[in-house]
Write an enzyme that holds these catalytic residues in place. Structure first.
Site, PDB file in Angstrom:
ATOM      1  N   GLU A 168      41.985  35.840  59.148  1.00 45.28           N
ATOM      2  CA  GLU A 168      41.415  36.888  58.290  1.00 45.28           C
ATOM      3  C   GLU A 168      41.110  38.140  59.110  1.00 45.28           C
ATOM      4  OE1 GLU A 168      41.245  37.625  55.340  1.00 45.28           O
ATOM      5  OE2 GLU A 168      39.639  39.103  55.192  1.00 45.28           O
TER       6      GLU A 168
ATOM      7  N   ARG B  47      32.194  52.461  39.664  1.00 49.17           N
ATOM      8  CA  ARG B  47      31.416  51.230  39.880  1.00 49.17           C
ATOM      9  C   ARG B  47      32.137  49.997  39.367  1.00 49.17           C
ATOM     10  NH1 ARG B  47      25.794  52.530  40.397  1.00 49.17           N
ATOM     11  NH2 ARG B  47      25.147  50.644  39.317  1.00 49.17           N
TER      12      ARG B  47
ATOM     13  N   CYS C 219      27.344  47.380  36.358  1.00 50.50           N
ATOM     14  CA  CYS C 219      27.107  48.151  35.126  1.00 50.50           C
ATOM     15  C   CYS C 219      26.652  49.568  35.471  1.00 50.50           C
ATOM     16  CB  CYS C 219      26.007  47.492  34.297  1.00 50.50           C
ATOM     17  SG  CYS C 219      26.424  45.837  33.798  1.00 50.50           S
TER      18      CYS C 219
ATOM     19  N   LYS D   4      45.020  47.243  45.285  1.00 47.98           N
ATOM     20  CA  LYS D   4      43.839  46.374  45.260  1.00 47.98           C
ATOM     21  C   LYS D   4      44.164  45.050  44.581  1.00 47.98           C
ATOM     22  CE  LYS D   4      39.769  44.888  45.861  1.00 47.98           C
ATOM     23  NZ  LYS D   4      39.504  44.320  47.211  1.00 47.98           N
TER      24      LYS D   4
ATOM     25  N   LYS E  93      42.622  41.851  58.323  1.00 45.28           N
ATOM     26  CA  LYS E  93      41.774  43.044  58.172  1.00 45.28           C
ATOM     27  C   LYS E  93      42.263  44.151  59.101  1.00 45.28           C
ATOM     28  CE  LYS E  93      39.958  42.629  54.950  1.00 45.28           C
ATOM     29  NZ  LYS E  93      40.485  41.429  54.477  1.00 45.28           N
TER      30      LYS E  93
ATOM     31  N   ASN F 294      21.170  46.871  32.728  1.00 46.69           N
ATOM     32  CA  ASN F 294      21.939  46.587  33.938  1.00 46.69           C
ATOM     33  C   ASN F 294      21.143  45.549  34.704  1.00 46.69           C
ATOM     34  OD1 ASN F 294      23.424  46.514  36.218  1.00 46.69           O
ATOM     35  ND2 ASN F 294      23.002  48.613  36.894  1.00 46.69           N
ATOM     36  N   GLY F 295      21.759  44.405  35.034  1.00 51.74           N
ATOM     37  CA  GLY F 295      21.048  43.356  35.775  1.00 51.74           C
ATOM     38  C   GLY F 295      21.310  42.000  35.134  1.00 51.74           C
TER      39      GLY F 295
ATOM     40  N   GLU G 279      45.694  45.631  57.980  1.00 49.35           N
ATOM     41  CA  GLU G 279      45.783  46.430  56.741  1.00 49.35           C
ATOM     42  C   GLU G 279      44.918  47.681  56.801  1.00 49.35           C
ATOM     43  OE1 GLU G 279      44.505  44.402  53.202  1.00 49.35           O
ATOM     44  OE2 GLU G 279      42.895  43.362  54.198  1.00 49.35           O
TER      45      GLU G 279
ATOM     46  N   HIS H 150      52.208  27.472  73.181  1.00 52.88           N
ATOM     47  CA  HIS H 150      53.527  27.172  72.585  1.00 52.88           C
ATOM     48  C   HIS H 150      54.302  28.450  72.284  1.00 52.88           C
ATOM     49  CE1 HIS H 150      52.350  22.986  72.250  1.00 52.88           C
ATOM     50  NE2 HIS H 150      51.192  23.393  71.758  1.00 52.88           N
TER      51      HIS H 150
ATOM     52  N   TRP I 109      29.789  45.610  33.421  1.00 49.22           N
ATOM     53  CA  TRP I 109      30.533  44.707  34.311  1.00 49.22           C
ATOM     54  C   TRP I 109      30.064  43.310  33.886  1.00 49.22           C
ATOM     55  CZ3 TRP I 109      34.267  44.227  37.928  1.00 49.22           C
ATOM     56  CH2 TRP I 109      34.243  43.129  38.777  1.00 49.22           C
TER      57      TRP I 109
HETATM   58  C1  AGP Z   1      42.856  41.417  51.233  1.00 49.19           C
HETATM   59  O1  AGP Z   1      42.144  42.288  52.122  1.00 49.19           O
HETATM   60  C2  AGP Z   1      44.069  42.056  50.643  1.00 49.19           C
HETATM   61  N1  AGP Z   1      43.721  43.241  49.943  1.00 49.19           N
HETATM   62  C3  AGP Z   1      44.960  41.092  49.855  1.00 49.19           C
HETATM   63  O2  AGP Z   1      45.465  40.187  50.798  1.00 49.19           O
HETATM   64  C4  AGP Z   1      44.285  40.260  48.733  1.00 49.19           C
HETATM   65  O3  AGP Z   1      43.397  39.335  49.294  1.00 49.19           O
HETATM   66  C5  AGP Z   1      45.390  39.505  47.992  1.00 49.19           C
HETATM   67  O4  AGP Z   1      46.256  40.443  47.387  1.00 49.19           O
HETATM   68  C6  AGP Z   1      44.856  38.542  46.923  1.00 49.19           C
HETATM   69  O5  AGP Z   1      44.185  39.269  45.938  1.00 49.19           O
HETATM   70  P1  AGP Z   1      43.259  38.464  44.909  1.00 49.19           P
HETATM   71  O6  AGP Z   1      42.176  37.813  45.705  1.00 49.19           O
HETATM   72  O7  AGP Z   1      42.739  39.524  43.976  1.00 49.19           O
HETATM   73  O8  AGP Z   1      44.120  37.455  44.199  1.00 49.19           O
END
Ligand code: AGP
Length: 611
Positions: A484, A27, A2, A606, A488, A99-100, A491, A507, A73
Site C-alpha cells: 500500500e 463534501r 451532509c 476516484k 501511495k 447533519n450527524g 500514484e 530472489h 450523505w
Molecule cells: C487507491 O489509492 C486508488 N485510488 C485505487 O487503487 C482504488 O483503491 C481502487 O480503484 C479501488 O477503488 P474502490 O475501493 O472504490 O473499489
C-alpha cells in the site's frame, strides 16, 4: 458529509440556499432538499445532485425569506427522495434538516410508534423531529423549550435547523459534534456547515459551540445553552478564502483526509465496538453470521488499495478464524473461470462501491451461489445493493483520489468482522478477544500520535523526493502495508515504487539496490522483527538508503536506518492500520514537493467505473 444551509432576512431565501448547497457539493452527498416558509412551508427534495433538485422545483412556488436547505450523505436509510432532508414534522407545521447521527434513535422511534406515530422515512432525523414536536404538544411549551428537553435525551452528534410555520420570523438551530457557522448580515443571518456558502455575503461569523441552541431572527441572534442560560456570541472575522475553507484549512483534500483518520476510525467503531460490555455488534452482518461462521472458504475480491485491505484481512481472518482465505484481484477473477463453492463466502471491498471490475466479479460469484459481504464506504452504492450483507466503513466522503481514510476504515471493519466470526467459531480465547477489542479502541489515539509527528515525516520526504525508484518491504501483517505504501507513492509522486515481502529480496529485487535506491521497511516490533533486522543489514551492506517505520523507542533498527518513522506500539494484528499512516504522509509530502496535484493525480479517477 451532509451539508446545511439556512437563511432568514430580507432576501428571497431560495437563491441563497441553492447557491450555498452548490458551494457544499465538494463534501460529497447523494440527495438534496429545501424548505421555504411563506405563510406555510413548501418543501422540495430529490435524490441525486443539486441540479436534480433545481429541475424538480422548476415552476414551483419558491417565495419566502426564511428557508433551510440540505445535501445528505446517507447514513441511516439509503439515498432516496423520502430519506432526503428536510423532513416535515407529524403535524406538518415544522420542517428540519440535520447533519450527524442520532445513536439512540431506535428506542426513541419505538416510543413514538407505540404512541401511534407513523414515519415516512428511514432516517434518524425524522424521529428526532417527531420527538421534539411530541414534547412541545405534551408540555404545552415553546418550540425552543421542547428542543432543549429533546436534546437532553439525544445521544450522538447533530446540527439541526428548524423552521416553524407559527413563527415565520425565526430559525432555531442547535449543535453538538457537527459544525455550524452563523453569518452575521445587516438584518439577515446565514447558517451553514462551513463558511463557504456564507463568505460572499459576510465575513462576520459565529461558530456555534457544542450544546448550544441558537434562536435567530433577521436582526437578532440569541445563543443559549441547554440549561437555558444565554451565551455571548463570539463574532469572528473570516480570513480564509473559499478554496481553503473547503479543505478545512488543509492544503489538499488528501492531507485533510489523512488527518481525519482518528475521527473516521472512531466513527467506524462507534455503535459497533462496546468496550464496557466487551462486545462487537454489526447489524449489517448479524443475519449472515451463521453462514460466515460455517464458510468453507473466504474469497476476498477488490482492486487497488481495497485489495491491499483484503490482504491484511487474509492474515487476520486465517489467524483468528482458521478459515482459508484467498484474495483475488477483481479484474482477474471476473475473466477467469473461477471455482466458487456454495459454502464459500465472498468479501467485496470497495470505497466507492462502484468499481466495475469488482461489481462484475461479485455477479460471477453470486451465479455460483456464494454469499456476498460488502465492505463499502458509499451508502447505497451499487456494490452495497448487490451484497447479501454489509458493513459500511463510515469514513465519510473521500475526495482525494488516493485512498487513505477509507483504507484504514476498511482495515478496522474487517478486523471487527474477523473478531465476530472467531468468537462464533470459538477459535479465539476470551482474553485475546478482549485484548484485541482494547487494541482497536486505542487506534484513533495512536494514529493521532503519528499525525503529531507529521513535520518529521515531511523532513524525511523532502530528503528522498528526487528518487527515481523505491522499494517497500514488510513481512507478515506488514507486507500488505508495504504494498500500500508503494501504491501511495506511485500514484501521488509518480516515482516508480514496488512493494515486496522482505524475504523476497534475495530472489531478485536485491539486484536493484545501490546508494540511489531508498528502501522503505515496515519494521514494527512483531514476530518477524529479527528477520527484518537481517533484511535491513542486507540493504545497508549494498549502500541502499533505509527508511524504517519502527515502533516508538526502537533502538536496534533506529541505529541502522538512515531515517525512522516511529509509530506507537500495537499488537501485530492491529499495527497495520497505524503503520500505514506515516507512509500516506510520506507519499503526500513527496508529491507536493514535486509540485504535483496530489488530489487529482494524472491519469487516475476516484472511482474506476469502466473496465
Ligand atoms: C487507491 O489509492 C486508488 N485510488 C485505487 O487503487 C482504488 O483503491 C481502487 O480503484 C479501488 O477503488 P474502490 O475501493 O472504490 O473499489
Amino acid at each position: 458529509m451532509c451539508g446545511i444551509v439556512a437563511y432568514i432576512g430580507h432576501r428571497q431565501a431560495y437563491p441563497v440556499i441553492i447557491k450555498g448547497l452548490k458551494r457544499l457539493e465538494y463534501r460529497g452527498y447523494d440527495s438534496a432538499g429545501v424548505a421555504l416558509l411563506n405563510h406555510n412551508i413548501k418543501l422540495y427534495k430529490k435524490k441525486g445532485k443539486v441540479a436534480n433538485l433545481e429541475e424538480t422545483v422548476l415552476g414551483q412556488d419558491l417565495e419566502g425569506s426564511v428557508g433551510i436547505g440540505h445535501t445528505r450523505w446517507a447514513t441511516h436509510g439509503e439515498p432516496s427522495d423520502r430519506n432526503a432532508h428536510p423532513h416535515f414534522s407529524a403535524t406538518g407545521k415544522l420542517a428540519m434538516i440535520h447533519n450527524g447521527i442520532i445513536e439512540n434513535y431506535a428506542p426513541l422511534k419505538q416510543e413514538l410508534i407505540k404512541k401511534g406515530y407513523r414515519f415516512k422515512s428511514e432516517t434518524d432525523t425524522e424521529v428526532l423531529l417527531y420527538f421534539i414536536e411530541e414534547i412541545q404538544s405534551n408540555n404545552d411549551c415553546t418550540l425552543e423549550e421542547a428542543l432543549r428537553i429533546a436534546l437532553k435525551r439525544v445521544v450522538g452528534a447533530y446540527v439541526i435547523v428548524l423552521i416553524d410555520q407559527d413563527h415565520p420570523d425565526m430559525l432555531l438551530a442547535a449543535r453538538k459534534g457537527s459544525p455550524l457557522v452563523i453569518g452575521i448580515g445587516k438584518g439577515e443571518h446565514f447558517l451553514a456547515s462551513d463558511a463557504t456558502p456564507i463568505i460572499e455575503y459576510t465575513r462576520e461569523v459565529v461558530y456555534v459551540n457544542d450544546y448550544e441552541i441558537a434562536i435567530i431572527k433577521p436582526d437578532e441572534l440569541v445563543l443559549k445553552n441547554l440549561g437555558n442560560e444565554r451565551q455571548t456570541p463570539f463574532i469572528q472575522k473570516l480570513d480564509l478564502e473559499l478554496a481553503a475553507i473547503e479543505k478545512n484549512g488543509y492544503a489538499h483534500f488528501m492531507l485533510k483526509e489523512i488527518f481525519e483518520q482518528p475521527h473516521t476510525i472512531y466513527d467506524c467503531l462507534r455503535g459497533r465496538l462496546d468496550i464496557g460490555q466487551g462486545v462487537i455488534t454489526m447489524s449489517g452482518i448479524q443475519n449472515n453470521l451463521e453462514q460466515m461462521k460455517n464458510a468453507s472458504r473466504i474469497l476476498i475480491i477488490a482492486c487497488g488499495t481495497s485489495w491491499h485491505a483484503g490482504l491484511v484481512a487474509e492474515y487476520v481472518i486465517e489467524d483468528l478464524c482458521r478459515i482459508p482465505v484467498e484474495v483475488e484481484y477483481a479484474s482477474e477473477f471476473r475473466y477467469r473461470n473461477p471455482i466458487v463453492h456454495k459454502g464459500d463466502m465472498i468479501i467485496a471491498i470497495s470505497q466507492s462501491g462502484e468499481t466495475a471490475d469488482t461489481l462484475v466479479a461479485i455477479e460471477r460469484a453470486k451465479e455460483q451461489g456464494a454469499v456476498i459481504l460488502g465492505v463499502v464506504n458509499v451508502v447505497g452504492s451499487s456494490i452495497s445493493r448487490v451484497s447479501h450483507a454489509g458493513a459500511y466503513t463510515h469514513a465519510g466522503p473521500e475526495i482525494g483520489v488516493a485512498s487513505t481514510k477509507a483504507f484504514t476504515a476498511q482495515l478496522t471493519v474487517l478486523t471487527m468482522v474477523a473478531l465476530l466470526i472467531a468468537k462464533e467459531r470459538k477459535t479465539i480465547s476470551n482474553d485475546r478477544y478482549i485484548q484485541l477489542l482494547n487494541e482497536l479502541n486505542e487506534v484513533p489515539e495512536k494514529i493521532k500520535r503519528v499525525l503529531d509527528n507529521a513535520a518529521h515525516i515531511k523532513e524525511v520526504a523532502l530528503k528522498y523526493k528526487d528518487a527515481l525508484n523505491a522499494l517497500f518491504l514488510g513481512r507478515g501483517y506488514n507486507f500488505p502495508i508495504a504494498l500500500e505504501g508503494a501504491l501511495k507513492l506511485k500514484e501521488i509522486s509518480y516515482i516508480h515504487a514496488e512493494g515486496y515481502p522482505a524475504a523476497e529480496m534475495k530472489h531478485g529485487p536485491i539486484a536493484l539496490v545501490d546508494e540511489s535506491l531508498p528502501v522503505v521497511f515496515v519494521a514494527t516490533k512483531d514476530s518477524f522483527y529479527e528477520k527484518i533486522v537481517s533484511n535491513i543489514q542486507e540493504i545497508k551492506a549494498r549502500k541502499g538508503k533505509v527508511i524504517a517505520v519502527v515502533t516508538e523507542g526502537d533502538q536496534v533498527i533506529s541505529e541502522m536506518a538512515d531515517d525512522v518513522l516511529p509509530v506507537p506500539e500495537a499488537d501485530e494484528l492491529i499495527a497495520p492500520v497505524i503503520s500505514t499512516v506515516p507512509l500516506q504522509l510520506l507519499a503526500y509530502y513527496m508529491g507536493v514537493a514535486k509540485g504535483y496535484d496530489v488530489d487529482k493525480p494524472r491519469n487516475l479517477a476516484k472511482s474506476v467505473t469502466v473496465e
